[in-house]
Design an enzyme around this catalytic site. Structure first.
Site, PDB file in Angstrom:
ATOM      1  N   ASP A 199       0.959  -1.371   0.022  1.00 52.07           N
ATOM      2  CA  ASP A 199      -0.116  -0.101   0.030  1.00 52.07           C
ATOM      3  C   ASP A 199       1.047   1.273   0.034  1.00 52.07           C
ATOM      4  O   ASP A 199       1.996   1.282   0.655  1.00 52.07           O
ATOM      5  CB  ASP A 199      -0.898   0.033   1.306  1.00 52.07           C
ATOM      6  CG  ASP A 199      -1.983   1.046   1.308  1.00 52.07           C
ATOM      7  OD1 ASP A 199      -2.759   1.030   0.399  1.00 52.07           O
ATOM      8  OD2 ASP A 199      -1.929   1.917   2.235  1.00 52.07           O
ATOM      9  N   GLU A 264       1.580  -0.138  -4.948  1.00 52.89           N
ATOM     10  CA  GLU A 264       0.508   0.954  -5.438  1.00 52.89           C
ATOM     11  C   GLU A 264       1.371   2.240  -5.426  1.00 52.89           C
ATOM     12  O   GLU A 264       1.740   2.783  -4.218  1.00 52.89           O
ATOM     13  CB  GLU A 264      -0.584   0.809  -4.355  1.00 52.89           C
ATOM     14  CG  GLU A 264      -1.487   2.050  -4.696  1.00 52.89           C
ATOM     15  CD  GLU A 264      -2.389   2.477  -3.419  1.00 52.89           C
ATOM     16  OE1 GLU A 264      -3.547   2.905  -3.837  1.00 52.89           O
ATOM     17  OE2 GLU A 264      -2.146   2.410  -2.235  1.00 52.89           O
TER      18      GLU A 264
END
Length: 544
Positions: A199, A264
């Site tokens: 993330d 990401e």
């Protein structure tokens, strides 16, 4: 060691909304286990689990309070082990979110860090003194609104939070933080996990001098709903030190054969550049995705430009393209103005994503053609939507539960009250209904994924775009002595395209397309896929 991930299809499961097994209205690991046959029927290579760690759930699990535990909301470590075992038995790998740019303020690391300026973890987070007038140390802003700095009375300092105030940022300039995060990753890999979706992978480091961000040069004529979008985030994220840290992650991961990483990248200005940087060579991440295809743009120039830019100069980086995920409006709604039929658009989007060069990220519900749910203000749970309503309705509309059975309460997702409602438009597209229809979107996804697996050119082959006017996107994928030529009509009107030296028949996964000699007719959102001898097929289209 096989590179199963290169050209693979990764299916994102948002656990809260997949299947509830105990009637509390929230999806869980036993529910996912019960529905693994559905995922396996798609033919995907891997599951990505959104966060399941212990969490106060202030940001739906993206605020972790214990990295080595499953939140009771989702089950137990034993449930996790069963999920891994069952998925592997079905030939499916499993990766999970690692949310390690920040923690929850309930994490023991932060509770110790904030206690004083001289404890063992005092510098595990980003602390800074106030300016002489009491204001924060610089102008950095939070993605969720307001300053990225929050005052803490015990420390008498500000701490950095790029997201909610309850999500303090870890200090990656401290090697002990890096070591602790690597230990967390090893814990899950040792339990059989096949890797991680990292993330906010470009948020780990901040500028140590805490220099203020400059304003964004242009808002492109649109007023910003969120002040965060008015800054160029030159110093608050995407720092050069990140590369060496990612090399440490890859070195550790190399001890686990076939494990993989998907990063990401959240950077509107440098997204594609960072994707390439973070995946180039054999000592960094395996794959990255950005938000380039997760917005409203839907044109041949846009898709071609991004793919060509990524692979420019023969770089070794590798993308994982996605059209939808848990953070954005579903593409069936974003791109609806460019279609005459939802069924046609759903098939075109699937075919386009799975023929571009790169790996594929599917978000649960894409295989059903789910649209964005229309969520009322009183139904919101997302802090972003609550703060910026109604101009930004947040992310709840893409996170509503999967509809399994049309006639059951809450479409078979739960026997209780679901944490987000199942809207009628979604229930009408249930898995049960589409399973029974050979021509459904669901069965198209199954057909296309199975066909794609037998096409080496689409898995790892090169890509070359043909010159064609809007709205035609055409390209060649090549491997060995065979090419696969893909032609897409990105509009709601019929178009006729000239092709040459191809096979005489369209591949069975083509849609709204007919080929007679050199004349290829593409209906609304139609697409054609044909084989050709290596280097021989050509596509021509000139508007007007």
């Amino acid at each position: 060691m096989t590179e199963w991930w290169r050209g693979g299809v990764i299916y994102q499961v948002y656990p809260r909304s997949f299947q509830d097994s105990n009637g509390d209205g929230v999806g869980d690991l036993p529910g996912i286990i019960d529905r693994l046959d559905h995922i396996a029927s798609l033919g995907v290579d891997c599951i990505w689990l959104s966060p399941i760690n212990s969490s106060p759930q202030a940001d739906m699990g993206y605020d972790v309070s214990d990295y080595n535990q499953v939140d009771p909301l989702f089950g137990s470590l034993q449930d996790f082990d069963v999920l891994i075992e069952r998925a592997h038995a079905l030939g499916i790998k499993v990766i999970m979110d690692q949310v390690v740019s920040h923690t929850s303020d309930q994490h023991p690391w932060f509770r110790e860090s904030c206690f004083s300026k001289d404890n063992a973890r005092s510098d595990w987070y980003v602390w800074a003194d106030a300016n002489p007038d009491g204001t924060p140390p610089n102008n950095w802003l939070s993605v969720f609104g307001g300053s990225a700095w929050e005052w803490h009375t015990s420390r008498k300092q500000y701490f950095l939070h790029n997201f909610l105030t309850s999500q303090p940022d870890l200090n990656y300039h401290n090697p002990k933080v890096q070591d602790a995060v690597l230990d967390v990753m090893r814990f899950w890999l040792d339990r059989g996990l096949d890797g991680f979706r990292l993330d906010t992978v470009n948020y780990y480091f901040h500028d140590e001098k805490l220099r203020s961000n400059p304003p964004l040069k242009s808002l492109k004529g649109k007023p910003a709903v969120n002040p965060y979008d008015m800054q160029s985030h030159k110093y608050s994220k995407s720092q050069p030190e990140n590369v060496d840290w990612l090399k440490r992650v890859r070195t550790m991961l190399n001890d686990y054969p076939n494990a993989t990483t998907v990063g990401e990248v959240g950077d509107d200005e440098r997204g594609l550049e960072l994707m390439r940087l973070y995946t180039s060579g054999q000592d960094l991440l395996h794959m990255c995705y950005s938000f380039d295809f997760l917005g409203p743009k839907f044109s041949a120039a846009h898709f071609r430009g991004k793919v060509e830019a990524f692979f420019a100069d023969g770089g070794t980086g590798w993308p994982c393209w996605s059209f939808s995920n848990h953070d954005v409006i579903r593409h069936m709604t974003r791109w609806a103005p460019h279609s005459a039929s939802a069924a046609d658009l759903s098939r075109q989007a699937a075919a386009l994503m799975m023929t571009l060069k790169g790996s594929v990220g599917l978000y649960q519900g894409e295989e059903l053609g789910l649209p964005e749910a229309d969520i009322l203000y009183e139904e919101l749970t997302d802090p972003r939507g609550i703060r910026f309503w109604p101009e930004d309705k947040g992310r709840d509309g893409c996170r509503t539960p999967i509809p399994w059975q049309h006639a059951m309460n809450h479409a078979g997702f739960t026997t209780g009250k679901p944490w987000l409602p199942v809207k009628h438009a979604a229930a009408a597209l249930s898995v049960e209904t589409q399973n029974a229809d050979p021509g459904s979107t669901l069965n198209f996804y199954r057909q296309f994924i199975a066909w794609r697996k037998a096409q080496p050119a689409l898995l790892t082959g090169s890509i070359e775009f043909f010159k064609a006017d809007e709205p035609i996107l055409a390209f060649r994928r090549s491997a060995g002595n065979k090419d696969v030529i893909c032609v897409f009509n990105l509009s709601a009107e019929e178009r006729e395209v000239s092709v040459s030296k191809t096979g005489t028949e369209l591949e069975p996964v083509s849609h709204n397309a007919s080929l007679e000699g050199k004349a290829l007719t593409l209906g609304p959102n139609g697409f054609a896929i044909v084989e050709a001898p290596a280097g021989e097929g050509k596509v021509r289209y000139k508007a007007g």
